[in-house]
Design an enzyme around this catalytic site. Structure first.
Site, PDB file in Angstrom:
ATOM      1  N   GLU A   1       0.844  -1.199   0.000  1.00 52.49           N
ATOM      2  CA  GLU A   1       0.000   0.000   0.000  1.00 52.49           C
ATOM      3  C   GLU A   1       0.880   1.250   0.000  1.00 52.49           C
ATOM      4  O   GLU A   1       2.106   1.176   0.100  1.00 52.49           O
ATOM      5  CB  GLU A   1      -0.880   0.018   1.257  1.00 52.49           C
ATOM      6  CG  GLU A   1      -2.321  -0.426   1.034  1.00 52.49           C
ATOM      7  CD  GLU A   1      -3.200   0.682   0.474  1.00 52.49           C
ATOM      8  OE1 GLU A   1      -2.659   1.702   0.011  1.00 52.49           O
ATOM      9  OE2 GLU A   1      -4.427   0.518   0.519  1.00 52.49           O
TER      10      GLU A   1
ATOM     11  N   ASN B   1      -9.911   5.656   3.764  1.00 50.58           N
ATOM     12  CA  ASN B   1      -8.881   5.188   2.849  1.00 50.58           C
ATOM     13  C   ASN B   1      -8.208   6.367   2.150  1.00 50.58           C
ATOM     14  O   ASN B   1      -7.858   7.341   2.780  1.00 50.58           O
ATOM     15  CB  ASN B   1      -9.456   4.159   1.873  1.00 50.58           C
ATOM     16  CG  ASN B   1      -8.572   2.933   1.767  1.00 50.58           C
ATOM     17  OD1 ASN B   1      -7.362   3.046   1.632  1.00 50.58           O
ATOM     18  ND2 ASN B   1      -9.171   1.766   1.856  1.00 50.58           N
TER      19      ASN B   1
ATOM     20  N   ASP C   1     -10.027   2.329  -3.042  1.00 49.37           N
ATOM     21  CA  ASP C   1      -8.955   2.199  -2.059  1.00 49.37           C
ATOM     22  C   ASP C   1      -8.085   3.456  -2.123  1.00 49.37           C
ATOM     23  O   ASP C   1      -8.572   4.556  -1.927  1.00 49.37           O
ATOM     24  CB  ASP C   1      -8.168   0.910  -2.328  1.00 49.37           C
ATOM     25  CG  ASP C   1      -7.424   0.398  -1.115  1.00 49.37           C
ATOM     26  OD1 ASP C   1      -6.922   1.209  -0.332  1.00 49.37           O
ATOM     27  OD2 ASP C   1      -7.309  -0.833  -0.960  1.00 49.37           O
TER      28      ASP C   1
END
Length: 299
Positions: free
Chosen positions: A21, A154, A201
């Site tokens: 991420e 997010n 996301d």
């Protein structure tokens, strides 16, 4: 050439991560940073001319690593499970105060705002939830609550002038937008920017003020115009596409992170590159990375 015609994502790392991420470009040292959340690591990689990434350093933190930010001198700020960690230039890691509470709750995605403050949101597992938070850590270390009614906080991004602030609420499939004062951090009313077909996301902003969003479970990155219209799509050969950033000295290489988390054995076999980072030339450039300013930093 349109963004959807200008390139195909290619695997850029030899390693596949469980939950990669938060990619970002460090313009001072010309390196790409990203986290592997559950492993609690920050990877620092060299972006090669062919689009591959060579990992030159893996930095372990004593917790999960939801997001990473970097300062101009090179200190790192990492969102741990309940607190922030700071890594000094000599490698010393210091833990901050506990900022969130609750069983199963941890920090998730975070970004630096136009004034160098760090914003970070929360996630709780198992869900569902309607009380996740988005926090801003001020320069003096105090905490401002921006949202406290999210399903899963997010991706975060700002327009090129810093006056429009975009934030993702994943489980409700929404991207919000609101006015933002670049210097003070004052926010206007929250409004709906776009509803995503799937679970949005991480996000990034390009130089044309279009929003790019990685879609968890969708295996793609979508591009939205400044008025919220869907105008582009890049398919990624990994179902759990987690985040996106622009990297390289010209900010013309798109870096996409993906995950192996929550993949069945069958899905993992069908998508063997899941968990790797991908890169491509998307036909657009990104905005300069906003660098974190530490507590008491008057720069």
């Amino acid at each position: 050439m349109s963004p959807t015609e200008s390139g195909t994502p290619r695997p850029a790392t030899s390693e596949a991560y469980f939950l990669a991420e938060g990619p970002l470009w460090d313009p001072v040292r010309e390196r790409v940073l990203w986290v592997d959340i559950i492993a609690g690591t920050v990877q620092r990689g060299i972006l090669n001319d062919d689009g591959t990434l060579t990992v030159e350093e893996v930095i372990s933190f004593p917790d999960t690593a939801g997001a990473v930010a970097v300062s101009a001198p090179g200190e790192l700020l990492v969102a741990g499970r309940h607190r922030l960690f700071q890594r000094a230039l000599d490698g010393t890691i210091t833990a901050g105060d506990r900022l969130i509470r609750g069983d199963g709750r941890r920090f998730n995605d975070g970004q630096v705002d136009p004034a160098g403050r760090f914003l970070v949101g929360t996630i709780v597992k198992p869900g569902p939830s309607a009380e996740e938070q988005l926090l801003r850590i001020e320069h003096d270390g105090t905490v401002t609550v921006i949202d406290d009614d999210l399903s899963l906080s997010n991706g975060l991004a700002w327009s090129s002038d810093g006056r429009r602030f975009f934030s993702v609420d994943t489980v409700t499939s929404r991207i919000f937008v609101r006015e933002y004062h670049p210097a003070t951090g004052a926010t206007g009313p929250r409004g709906l920017f776009a509803t995503v077909d799937g679970f949005p996301d991480g996000i990034a902003m390009d130089a044309d003020d279009h929003v790019w969003v990685a879609v968890w479970g969708g295996g793609c990155v979508l591009r939205f115009s400044p008025d919220g219209a869907l105008v582009g799509r890049i398919d990624v050969p990994a179902p759990h596409t987690t985040s996106v950033a622009f990297a390289g000295p010209a900010l013309d290489t798109m870096v996409i992170t993906t995950a192996r988390e929550e993949l069945s054995e069958e899905d993992a076999a069908r998508h063997p590159d899941s968990g790797r980072l991908f890169t491509l030339r998307a036909g657009v450039t990104g905005l300069p990375t906003r660098l974190w300013r530490g507590r008491g930093d008057a720069r």
